[in-house]
Every structure is written in C-alpha cells, then in structure tokens.
Design a protein around this motif. Sequence first.
Motif, PDB file in Angstrom:
ATOM      1  N   ARG A 312      -6.891   4.611   8.065  1.00  0.00           N
ATOM      2  CA  ARG A 312      -6.345   4.478   6.875  1.00  0.00           C
ATOM      3  C   ARG A 312      -7.110   4.622   5.503  1.00  0.00           C
ATOM      4  N   SER A 383      -3.779   8.653  -1.762  1.00  0.00           N
ATOM      5  CA  SER A 383      -3.201   9.094  -0.641  1.00  0.00           C
ATOM      6  C   SER A 383      -1.881   9.970  -0.768  1.00  0.00           C
ATOM      7  N   LYS A 384      -1.311  10.541   0.140  1.00  0.00           N
ATOM      8  CA  LYS A 384      -0.239  11.420   0.064  1.00  0.00           C
ATOM      9  C   LYS A 384       1.057  10.987  -0.855  1.00  0.00           C
ATOM     10  N   ASP A 385       1.220   9.560  -0.624  1.00  0.00           N
ATOM     11  CA  ASP A 385       2.246   9.050  -1.158  1.00  0.00           C
ATOM     12  C   ASP A 385       2.125   7.616  -1.629  1.00  0.00           C
ATOM     13  N   GLN A 387       3.441   4.725  -0.546  1.00  0.00           N
ATOM     14  CA  GLN A 387       3.342   3.683   0.510  1.00  0.00           C
ATOM     15  C   GLN A 387       2.064   3.888   1.128  1.00  0.00           C
ATOM     16  N   THR A 388       1.498   4.965   1.524  1.00  0.00           N
ATOM     17  CA  THR A 388       0.345   5.153   2.212  1.00  0.00           C
ATOM     18  C   THR A 388      -0.991   4.690   1.361  1.00  0.00           C
ATOM     19  N   VAL A 391      -0.770   0.820   1.585  1.00  0.00           N
ATOM     20  CA  VAL A 391      -0.854   0.350   2.767  1.00  0.00           C
ATOM     21  C   VAL A 391      -2.610   0.514   3.099  1.00  0.00           C
ATOM     22  N   ALA A 392      -3.240   1.544   2.557  1.00  0.00           N
ATOM     23  CA  ALA A 392      -4.452   1.781   2.509  1.00  0.00           C
ATOM     24  C   ALA A 392      -5.193   0.513   1.830  1.00  0.00           C
TER      25      ALA A 392
END
Length: 706
Positions: A312, A383-385, A387-388, A391-392
Amino acid sequence: MSVNTTEFKHVSYLWDDAKAAELAGDEVALLIYRSNLLGADLRLTNYGGGNTSCKVMDKDPLTGQQVEVMWIKGSGGDIGTLKKSGLAALYVDRLRSLKNVYRGIEHEDEMVELFNHSIFDLNSKAPSIDTPLHGFLPFKHIDHLHPDAAIAIAAAKDGKQITEELFGGTIGWVEWQRPGFDLGLQLKECLDSSPNIRGIMLGSHGLFTWGDTAYESYINTLEVIEKCAEYLEQNYGKKGPVFGGQKIQSLDEAGRKKQAAALAPVLRGFCSSNTKMIGHFTDDARVLEFTNSNDLDRLAPMGTSCPDHFLRTKISPLVLDLTPDADLSDVAALKEKLTPAFEAYRQMYTDYYNTCKHDNSPGVRDTNPVVILYPGVGMFTFSKDKQTARVAAEFYINAINVMKGAEAISEYTSLPRQEAFDIEYWLLEEAKLQRMPKPKALSGRIALITGSAGGIGKAIAKKLVQEGAVVILNDMNAERLAGAGEEFKGLFGKDSYTTAVLDVTNAAQIQEAMDIAALAFGGVDLIVNNAGLSISKSIADHTEKDWDLLYDVLVKGQFLVTQASVAVMKKQGTGGDIINIVSKNALVSGPNNAGYGSAKAAQLHLSRLNAAELGPDKIRVNVVNPDAVISDSNIWAGGWAEGRAKAYGITVEELPAYYAKRTLLNEIILPDDIANACFALTGGLLNKSTGNVINVDGGVAAGFVR
C-alpha cells in the motif's frame, strides 16, 4: 460466556453475548460476526488485511454425504466489512489433497488455479492466496491478523527468541516466507512439532491464532495481542528515548494545517506526473513522533516489514527537506527545490525495479512516492482514489507502530529488497490488479461545485461523483450542507466528498474552502461556478440593493472562486476545468430582467476572458447556458417564479409548460440535464475545447450564440 473486559487495555473487546446468541448454531454467521469485530480495530489489522475462517460440516450436493467445508475470506475482501458474499467455501479434504500434486516452492503459484477444484459453493468468492494457510491447520476457527504489537515482535531482530520467552513456548514461530501453499505446509509442520501451541508468529508478517468456537478464537486472538502490546509498553524507554528522541518540534495545529494546505497541491502535481492522484493528509501524533525524531533518517529508508504495509505504501517514503515553518509562498522556488528530491526518488525506485526484476516481471509501475513525510507538519499520501490514499496513510501509521515497538525491544528489521519486490511484483498480485475495474472518466479529479447542497449544484455533484470524481460540497446554509453531506455519505461513502461552508462573495471563505480541498484531497482541478440567485423586477421596481446582490453573487462570486481555484491549479501544474453555469438570459432580452440578465451577460464574457488568459496553463473555461430549470432549483424561490409568471401574463403553475412550449424541442429542463452537460465538457472527449457555450434550454433560437 463473558470475560472481564478490564483485562484488555490495548485492544477493544467488542463481543456482545446477546448478539452472538442470536447467531448460535450458524458457524458461518459467527465467523462473519467475529471478523467484523476484529476488523473494527485498526490496532488488530488494516483495511483489507488479514484473514479469518471457520470449518463446518455440510451436505455434499452431489453425494448427500456430510463433508468438512472451510469458509474463508475471499480474495480482495476486508474482514471489517465482510459479508457472506465475500467468503469462499472449499472442500477441506480436496484442498489438502492438493499437496499430492504440489511440485515445490518454485511452482507454487500454479496452485492458486487448482484451488478452484476444491470449491464447495460455486457462488462464493474466489479463494485468496491465504487459503492453504488456514486449510492445513485443523482448528474450527482461525484468525490471521496483522496486529502492530505482534508484527513489532515479528519484525524485531530477536523476534523468535522474544516470542519464545514471552509466551513460554505456547506461540510457535515460522520464518518469513511469501504467503502461499508452501507456507501453509510450514504452519502445519510447526503445529505438528508443538501440538499444544495456541498460535503461530510469522516472521515480519503477522499472527495466526485459533479456537474451537468463534468466541474462543476471538478471545485467544485478543489475549495474544494484548500480551504483545503490554510487553512493548513495558519496554518503551528502557533503551532510551523513543526513536532516539525528538530532533525538532512540530508547529501548532493551525500552523501544520496552513503549511499542509499550501504544500499539498504542489506535491500532488509532482505525484500526478503519470496519473492524476488524489491525496490525503494527517498530522496524527504518531506520525509527528516519527517524523520529528532523530531516527527518522535511519528508519524511513528501510521501508516496512509486513507485505500488506508496503503493498500500500511502496518500498519507502519520501522525506521532505523542508523546515516546518518554511516559506511556501514562492511556488516557482518551491518547485525548484523539490524537483531534485522527486527525481531522486523516481531514480531510486527505478533502480530497485531494475535490480530485482525477473524475466517475467510486470513492467515498472508509477515511480512516484505514495507516502511523503514533512517533519514537524505531518504525512501526505497519494493514490488513485481517496480511499486508497487514506488507507495507505493508515498502513504507514501501522508501520510506524511496528518500527517503534521493534526498536524498543530489539532492533527493527525490514524485508530484504528482493523479497519486497517479489511481493510487490508478484504475478498473482499483478493479475489481481488487472482484474480491477477500469478507472471511470473522472477518476483522480477533484471538483468544487458552488451551491452544491441542493438543486442544480447537487445534481452536478452527484453526476461527477458517479463518474469517479471526489467533490467539495458547499453552501451558505450550514444545516442544508450537513444534510447534503449525509446524503452523499449514504449514496457514495465517506471518501467521496468533504464539505465547506461557503459564501461566494466572501474571499476568506473561498480560500478556506480551497484549503479544505487541499487537506482532504490534495487540491482542486474542476470548478463549477453554479451558485446563484434571481430577481425579476421592472426597472422601476429594481433597487440598488437588488442590483448589488445580483452582481456580487453572480459576477464577483464567479471571479473570486475562479481566481482562488486558478492559484491552486497552477500550483499543481496539471491543467484543469472551469465551468460557469450562466443562462440563456445572458444572450436573450426579456422583460423585468435588467439586473439578472446583465449580470449573466457579464458572467458569460468573463468566461471568455478567462478562457483566453488561462489557455497556456491548460485550464479550460467553458459555459453551460440553462433555461427554466424549475424542478428542485433554488432559483425559483424568493419570488422569481411569481415575477416571471407576471411578466408573461400566466400563473406560476403554468410556467413549466409555458417554458417547454416555447422551445424548439418542447422539453422541460431538469437539473440532471445540466449535470450531464458538465460531464460532457469534463469527461475527456472535449479536452481540447475551451471558450465554448453549451445550451441546455430545449432549444431557444434567440439564445443561440451568434
């Protein structure tokens, strides 16, 4: 059954006997219940991390005989939100019989496809790579988690010895190995050699625990993790200050937020050199303790230990060489200073790929950092969105916790670079990435639509989110804005939006909204100037107050929002879109419309002027000209409908039909029609168009652009 919950200080005891009693006799339901409880505590495992299972007897649909079936979290799932549809169900005997065709560790990836021969429920989720790890252990209920406290011991240089001494031989140890069929066999071998153990520690990886019932497994898991956490707590400070002590002091909270908001769009621009990224910022105390420490320069480049962490967060973070109170106002100078750091990171990642790649490795991925640390201020993730990215950040905080614990009791060790690469570029992981849905047209885009708590603005915001964007909802009315936020949370989830109270005539509130966008998502690159009002009066009845209000909201508001957003877009350096919701009244002369119509004409020409000026920065400025959007539109409040009806000599109830009949297409215009026009301009097919006007009025010939 109950337990003294006061014995747990470092984990959350969430078991509800009454709730569990309702599920009695349904082991799969109890598995889901237990999984959700474990997944609710980020100290136990991360989003998408870990795995849980249970084994039950069920009737074989072909033979009618009772067979043992294992239900286990399927590939790509999350135990915190797990439902039955997210489980895989497999025949236990068939799964175990796969060892008869296992050709050795060099060929273990081929075993994943063979899992399909063991599937019991054909409608269940695809089995994950962890399936054999659970299948070869005989216990009815099994938890495999990534608790910070346990991984701190697992990632310590003396982890095996510490585990043995701490648990008196009741927790086994298996050295680091990539998850797969062979690791499942090693877990079984560990248990066979020590049949009385209550769990197994996986070196650098995580923890396996179990029980004969869902509750026994749950309690066993909590007790083991609690003991690990207590041990760490008892040892903090014994070797010296945490992370070698603090090297610098953080700014106060307001100062951190100010610096982060100023810097985020610049960082987003760097990280979006290949793909548009969405950002996340946190100044969590655990982050600051790490970034401000003397050991930051030693530990950060080592990277993480647990595979779930670096999948991640990438192999290591980028640490910014900026003082907490650095002057960030000179954007050109700031970019000049940061460029070498980003170039060095991209080269480091490229070298890592080239050094570790195999003949069949997937091509190198985006070389930009995911995690960026700003000492004294906080952590950015991209990140791409949303949420990601969020979360990272959660995963890297877990990694910080692991480093802190390991350093307190021994010495932190990360995975060797080759092992890390073999996880990151694992062909099975690549196949999982390839199966993911293609990005939507507006994925990676951040949109601010003024006046988006209702009417046309909310319809536009919904459309843009549906097409992949994240949005900053805003309105003057805080109560209405809160309601819109709850609606979006229910429809699209918490990561789809943020909110900002915004009066478009207030420059300070506009800047605050831009800062909120920067902190929540990293910046902004799609602006819809939609906020408006209408006053329909004759010249005789029009007041100076009416005139000033119209021009302040419609013209000055558009100018101020555009000005502030362009500053952010130029920091990012990735272009952008500005759409101005104007009106057919900008072009059509009508009665009782001097103030509103002339203000709309000013909005239209301001759009042309902005398009001409901002083209070199790849910032497109386009116009949508609606007319008579009656449904759910605030424009019809405050007497406008009555004023227009009076001007045309009809009743308010007759207005929709009146407007439709005077159009070429005989159509009533809805908020969704305006939203669709905004998407048409920003969805990718018109990226080389600026200065345009799209009429969404059913066809009013007098409103055609000449």
